[in-house]
Write an enzyme that holds these catalytic residues in place. Structure first.
Site, mmCIF file in Angstrom:
data_model
loop_
_atom_site.group_PDB
_atom_site.id
_atom_site.type_symbol
_atom_site.label_atom_id
_atom_site.label_comp_id
_atom_site.label_asym_id
_atom_site.label_seq_id
_atom_site.Cartn_x
_atom_site.Cartn_y
_atom_site.Cartn_z
ATOM 1 N N LYS A 100 33.081 -67.028 85.399
ATOM 2 C CA LYS A 100 32.221 -66.893 84.212
ATOM 3 C C LYS A 100 30.972 -67.764 84.352
ATOM 4 O O LYS A 100 29.857 -67.312 84.120
ATOM 5 C CB LYS A 100 32.997 -67.326 82.976
ATOM 6 C CG LYS A 100 32.138 -67.671 81.766
ATOM 7 C CD LYS A 100 32.941 -68.090 80.562
ATOM 8 C CE LYS A 100 33.252 -69.547 80.510
ATOM 9 N NZ LYS A 100 32.205 -70.412 79.952
ATOM 10 N N ASN A 101 31.157 -69.004 84.812
ATOM 11 C CA ASN A 101 30.034 -69.951 84.852
ATOM 12 C C ASN A 101 29.127 -69.742 86.044
ATOM 13 O O ASN A 101 28.150 -70.464 86.215
ATOM 14 C CB ASN A 101 30.557 -71.385 84.796
ATOM 15 C CG ASN A 101 31.115 -71.707 83.415
ATOM 16 O OD1 ASN A 101 30.941 -70.911 82.479
ATOM 17 N ND2 ASN A 101 31.814 -72.809 83.304
ATOM 18 N N ARG A 137 26.116 -70.514 73.727
ATOM 19 C CA ARG A 137 25.189 -71.606 73.999
ATOM 20 C C ARG A 137 24.575 -71.506 75.386
ATOM 21 O O ARG A 137 23.515 -72.062 75.644
ATOM 22 C CB ARG A 137 25.851 -72.949 73.787
ATOM 23 C CG ARG A 137 27.157 -73.143 74.508
ATOM 24 C CD ARG A 137 27.543 -74.604 74.456
ATOM 25 N NE ARG A 137 26.572 -75.363 75.217
ATOM 26 C CZ ARG A 137 25.555 -76.012 74.707
ATOM 27 N NH1 ARG A 137 25.376 -76.020 73.432
ATOM 28 N NH2 ARG A 137 24.702 -76.642 75.452
ATOM 29 N N CYS A 148 28.812 -77.846 69.887
ATOM 30 C CA CYS A 148 30.004 -76.983 69.827
ATOM 31 C C CYS A 148 31.188 -77.913 69.643
ATOM 32 O O CYS A 148 31.039 -79.122 69.502
ATOM 33 C CB CYS A 148 30.123 -76.153 71.098
ATOM 34 S SG CYS A 148 30.628 -77.126 72.499
ATOM 35 N N ARG A 168 26.065 -81.476 73.035
ATOM 36 C CA ARG A 168 25.498 -80.573 74.055
ATOM 37 C C ARG A 168 23.966 -80.499 73.962
ATOM 38 O O ARG A 168 23.389 -79.441 73.800
ATOM 39 C CB ARG A 168 26.105 -79.175 73.928
ATOM 40 C CG ARG A 168 27.600 -79.091 73.811
ATOM 41 C CD ARG A 168 28.374 -79.386 75.076
ATOM 42 N NE ARG A 168 28.172 -78.470 76.159
ATOM 43 C CZ ARG A 168 28.867 -77.339 76.339
ATOM 44 N NH1 ARG A 168 29.762 -76.984 75.459
ATOM 45 N NH2 ARG A 168 28.633 -76.560 77.373
ATOM 46 N N PRO A 169 23.253 -81.613 73.997
ATOM 47 C CA PRO A 169 21.791 -81.561 73.907
ATOM 48 C C PRO A 169 21.184 -80.863 75.123
ATOM 49 O O PRO A 169 21.855 -80.704 76.158
ATOM 50 C CB PRO A 169 21.389 -83.023 73.864
ATOM 51 C CG PRO A 169 22.506 -83.753 74.493
ATOM 52 C CD PRO A 169 23.750 -82.979 74.204
ATOM 53 N N ILE A 170 19.916 -80.471 75.015
ATOM 54 C CA ILE A 170 19.238 -79.825 76.166
ATOM 55 C C ILE A 170 17.952 -80.570 76.517
ATOM 56 O O ILE A 170 17.018 -79.990 77.079
ATOM 57 C CB ILE A 170 18.941 -78.334 75.866
ATOM 58 C CG1 ILE A 170 18.023 -78.176 74.644
ATOM 59 C CG2 ILE A 170 20.217 -77.543 75.682
ATOM 60 C CD1 ILE A 170 17.449 -76.763 74.514
ATOM 61 N N ASP A 171 17.939 -81.869 76.254
ATOM 62 C CA ASP A 171 16.729 -82.664 76.522
ATOM 63 C C ASP A 171 16.318 -82.621 77.996
ATOM 64 O O ASP A 171 15.125 -82.599 78.321
ATOM 65 C CB ASP A 171 16.933 -84.110 76.068
ATOM 66 C CG ASP A 171 18.171 -84.733 76.699
ATOM 67 O OD1 ASP A 171 19.289 -84.273 76.378
ATOM 68 O OD2 ASP A 171 18.026 -85.607 77.572
ATOM 69 N N GLN A 172 17.286 -82.573 78.883
ATOM 70 C CA GLN A 172 16.949 -82.542 80.321
ATOM 71 C C GLN A 172 16.277 -81.231 80.708
ATOM 72 O O GLN A 172 15.382 -81.195 81.549
ATOM 73 C CB GLN A 172 18.223 -82.748 81.159
ATOM 74 C CG GLN A 172 18.942 -84.047 80.858
ATOM 75 C CD GLN A 172 18.115 -85.271 81.263
ATOM 76 O OE1 GLN A 172 17.677 -85.386 82.408
ATOM 77 N NE2 GLN A 172 17.881 -86.165 80.315
ATOM 78 N N ASP A 208 36.571 -79.166 82.955
ATOM 79 C CA ASP A 208 37.122 -77.899 82.459
ATOM 80 C C ASP A 208 38.592 -77.721 82.807
ATOM 81 O O ASP A 208 39.198 -76.737 82.406
ATOM 82 C CB ASP A 208 36.327 -76.710 83.025
ATOM 83 C CG ASP A 208 34.930 -76.663 82.457
ATOM 84 O OD1 ASP A 208 34.099 -75.923 82.996
ATOM 85 O OD2 ASP A 208 34.666 -77.393 81.483
HETATM 86 C C1 EPZ Z 1 28.456 -76.402 82.109
HETATM 87 O O1 EPZ Z 1 28.031 -76.732 80.806
HETATM 88 C C2 EPZ Z 1 29.613 -75.432 81.942
HETATM 89 N N1 EPZ Z 1 29.126 -74.217 81.269
HETATM 90 C C3 EPZ Z 1 30.729 -76.087 81.120
HETATM 91 O O2 EPZ Z 1 31.805 -75.182 81.062
HETATM 92 C C4 EPZ Z 1 31.187 -77.346 81.852
HETATM 93 O O3 EPZ Z 1 32.174 -77.995 81.088
HETATM 94 C C5 EPZ Z 1 29.987 -78.276 82.065
HETATM 95 O O4 EPZ Z 1 28.944 -77.577 82.782
HETATM 96 C C6 EPZ Z 1 30.359 -79.519 82.866
HETATM 97 O O5 EPZ Z 1 30.860 -79.136 84.121
HETATM 98 C C7 EPZ Z 1 28.429 -73.305 81.986
HETATM 99 O O6 EPZ Z 1 28.186 -73.473 83.175
HETATM 100 C C8 EPZ Z 1 27.982 -72.090 81.248
HETATM 101 P P1 EPZ Z 1 26.204 -80.148 81.455
HETATM 102 P P2 EPZ Z 1 26.642 -77.520 80.594
HETATM 103 O O7 EPZ Z 1 24.777 -79.883 81.137
HETATM 104 O O8 EPZ Z 1 25.699 -77.181 81.679
HETATM 105 C C9 EPZ Z 1 24.938 -83.944 78.878
HETATM 106 C C10 EPZ Z 1 33.519 -73.977 80.036
HETATM 107 O O9 EPZ Z 1 34.574 -74.382 79.554
HETATM 108 N N2 EPZ Z 1 23.607 -83.331 78.811
HETATM 109 O O10 EPZ Z 1 26.608 -80.258 82.889
HETATM 110 O O11 EPZ Z 1 26.222 -77.303 79.185
HETATM 111 C C11 EPZ Z 1 25.990 -83.119 78.161
HETATM 112 O O12 EPZ Z 1 26.001 -83.443 76.781
HETATM 113 C C12 EPZ Z 1 32.224 -74.711 79.771
HETATM 114 O O13 EPZ Z 1 33.413 -72.991 80.798
HETATM 115 C C13 EPZ Z 1 22.590 -84.001 78.135
HETATM 116 O O14 EPZ Z 1 22.793 -85.079 77.574
HETATM 117 O O15 EPZ Z 1 27.094 -79.022 80.774
HETATM 118 C C14 EPZ Z 1 27.261 -83.537 78.855
HETATM 119 O O16 EPZ Z 1 27.701 -84.768 78.311
HETATM 120 C C15 EPZ Z 1 32.426 -75.808 78.745
HETATM 121 N N3 EPZ Z 1 21.350 -83.441 78.090
HETATM 122 C C16 EPZ Z 1 26.811 -83.776 80.292
HETATM 123 O O17 EPZ Z 1 25.387 -83.943 80.233
HETATM 124 C C17 EPZ Z 1 21.066 -82.229 78.702
HETATM 125 O O18 EPZ Z 1 19.900 -81.779 78.632
HETATM 126 C C18 EPZ Z 1 27.108 -82.606 81.245
HETATM 127 O O19 EPZ Z 1 26.676 -81.437 80.608
HETATM 128 C C19 EPZ Z 1 22.113 -81.560 79.383
HETATM 129 C C20 EPZ Z 1 23.370 -82.137 79.440
#
Ligand code: EPZ
Length: 423
Positions: free
Chosen positions: A22-23, A98, A122, A127-131, A310
């Site tokens: 899926k991812n 999301r 969620c 789940r911020p998107i600042d990066q 996960d």
């Molecule tokens: C991806 O989410 C996966 N989803 C998630 O799978 C997975 O748990 C996660 O990566 C970690 O491996 C998809 O690929 C669609 P991150 P993502 O950005 O990209 C923080 C599932 O169960 N962060 O790697 O959203 C964030 O809050 C899902 O299939 C910021 O602070 O996760 C987290 O603490 C759940 N600012 C950490 O980084 C940002 O701009 C990692 O998040 C981006 C992230």
């Protein structure tokens, strides 16, 4: 809403094949927005998240269809982006999906603008998107937040060096996609190394992108004028594979899982072996057998190649039947222990303090009615129900349907007594 009814206590055995990841499919669907022609994603599973993402792309004007091209029963999602006009993803779609944030990079690069509803938090965290936004601004885009939407304006993206403050999977994917059509070279530093990031890089390269370094902390992208359509076979789902291996381990059975890359699961396989189960890898398939006690082990989640967040909930369910104390540390998300309250209802002994859970193994769990809260927590409850004495009902399994294709069929093929019942 559907529920699962599980009669626990059976040792499960047999061979099961995982679905496409899926991812990996979600970013590949977003990547289609970069192309001048149709993109076909072979092996895409039938999941709610993928259907919803298809609606997001359809809303923009893309033609999205499922075709049974392979003839081997596995399906292909075909996306033709050539009629995309509306570079927008509305709240009513994004609130349930999301990963829609993944359209930001492609739309900014291909159409010079994007407007998506901010994907609120969620169950598992803010789940911020600042990066994502920081990276787009470094590439020359202007981003504004208004009325719950983020708007991106970018006449022409220009290559830049982007250093991520933390490993972000979709952040890395979004900016890698944006950089493919930027003028000049982009360096992504502290990039995520997940196999799904690598699969996306391979597909983008097949579309004509100039990318190297995926799978390491530094990815270099040299911009090109355009990208063509492609047919890409998606990788197998390593998270589903890990979940199914734990089904074999927790029930003391003998399960072989096919279709996922064993080397993408090293951290999980190592922990399963440490717990006393036997793991063998033969011809790309992974076999797990357990006939002795479950030895309690400690683990903490971390970005790939570390132990995947996960799989944390699923492995915790396994530790509930361990022979001692197992310490679990969740370092990625701030609220990913919602399965704990439900596991306790089955007799599990788990103490949580902040991002650490101490799991004291018990001789057995007892079946109970349980409430699924998020995708991977739901899988953890199914695992516990398969090993528990008596009947377990898992409610709200729509959470599960987001990420596991026909899980009940896969488990039944291993001998599980599980039924999907309409509530
Ligand atoms: C991806 O989410 C996966 N989803 C998630 O799978 C997975 O748990 C996660 O990566 C970690 O491996 C998809 O690929 C669609 P991150 P993502 O950005 O990209 C923080 C599932 O169960 N962060 O790697 O959203 C964030 O809050 C899902 O299939 C910021 O602070 O996760 C987290 O603490 C759940 N600012 C950490 O980084 C940002 O701009 C990692 O998040 C981006 C992230």
């Amino acid at each position: 809403m559907d529920i699962f009814v599980i009669q626990g206590g059976k040792r499960l055995s047999g061979t099961v094949r995982v679905s496409g990841a899926k991812n990996a499919v979600l970013p590949l669907m977003a990547a289609s927005l970069l192309a001048d022609g149709p993109v076909e994603i072979a092996g895409a599973p039938r999941l709610r998240d993928i259907a919803t993402f298809g609606k997001v792309l359809g809303h923009m004007g893309a033609e999205v269809e499922r075709i049974d091209a392979g003839g081997d029963g596995r399906e292909t999602v075909r996306i033709d982006p050539r009629k995309v006009e509306l570079a927008e993803a509305p709240y009513d779609l994004v609130k349930t999906m999301r990963a829609s944030v993944l359209v930001l990079g492609p739309l900014a690069a291909r159409h010079g603008k994007a407007r998506i509803s901010l994907p609120g938090g969620c169950a598992i965290g803010a789940r911020p998107i600042d990066q994502h936004l920081k990276g787009l601004e470094l590439l020359g885009a202007r981003t504004t937040l208004a009325e719950g939407y983020v708007e991106v304006d970018a006449a022409q993206l220009k290559g830049a060096t982007i250093y991520f403050d933390m490993k972000t999977v979709t952040g890395t994917e979004n900016l890698m996609m944006a950089a493919t059509l930027a003028k000049g070279t982009t360096l992504l530093k502290n990039a995520a190394r997940e196999p799904e990031v690598c699969d996306l890089a391979r597909a983008l390269r097949a579309m004509g992108a100039d990318i190297e370094g995926e799978g390491t902390d530094e990815i270099a992208v040299r911009g090109v004028p355009s990208l063509r359509g492609v047919r890409h076979e998606v990788i197998g789902d390593r998270i589903e594979a890990s979940t199914l291996l734990l089904v074999g381990a927790i029930t003391g059975g003998d399960v072989t899982v096919a279709g996922a890359d064993p080397s993408a699961m090293d951290a999980v396989l190592t922990k399963i072996e440490e717990s006393g189960a036997r793991i063998s890898v033969e011809g790309g398939e992974v076999r797990v057998r357990r006939d002795g006690p479950i030895r309690s082990v400690n683990f903490e989640t971390s970005p790939y190649p570390g132990f995947p967040t996960d799989v944390q909930a699923q492995f915790m369910a396994y530790l509930c039947l361990g022979d001692g104390f197992g310490i679990v540390r969740e370092t990625i998300f701030e609220n990913r222990f919602m399965h704990v309250a439900e596991l306790r209802r089955m007799g599990a002994k788990i103490d949580v303090s902040g991002s650490t859970a101490a799991v004291k193994g018990v001789p057995s769990l007892s079946g109970a009615p349980l409430m699924a809260t998020d995708l991977r927590a739901s899988a953890s409850l199914v695992l516990a129900g398969l090993a528990a004495k008596g009947t377990t009902e898992v409610l709200r399994i729509y959470h599960l349907d987001r990420g596991y294709e026909s899980l009940e069929d896969k488990l039944s093929s291993l001998g599980a007594q599980i039924a999907r019942v309409k509530e």
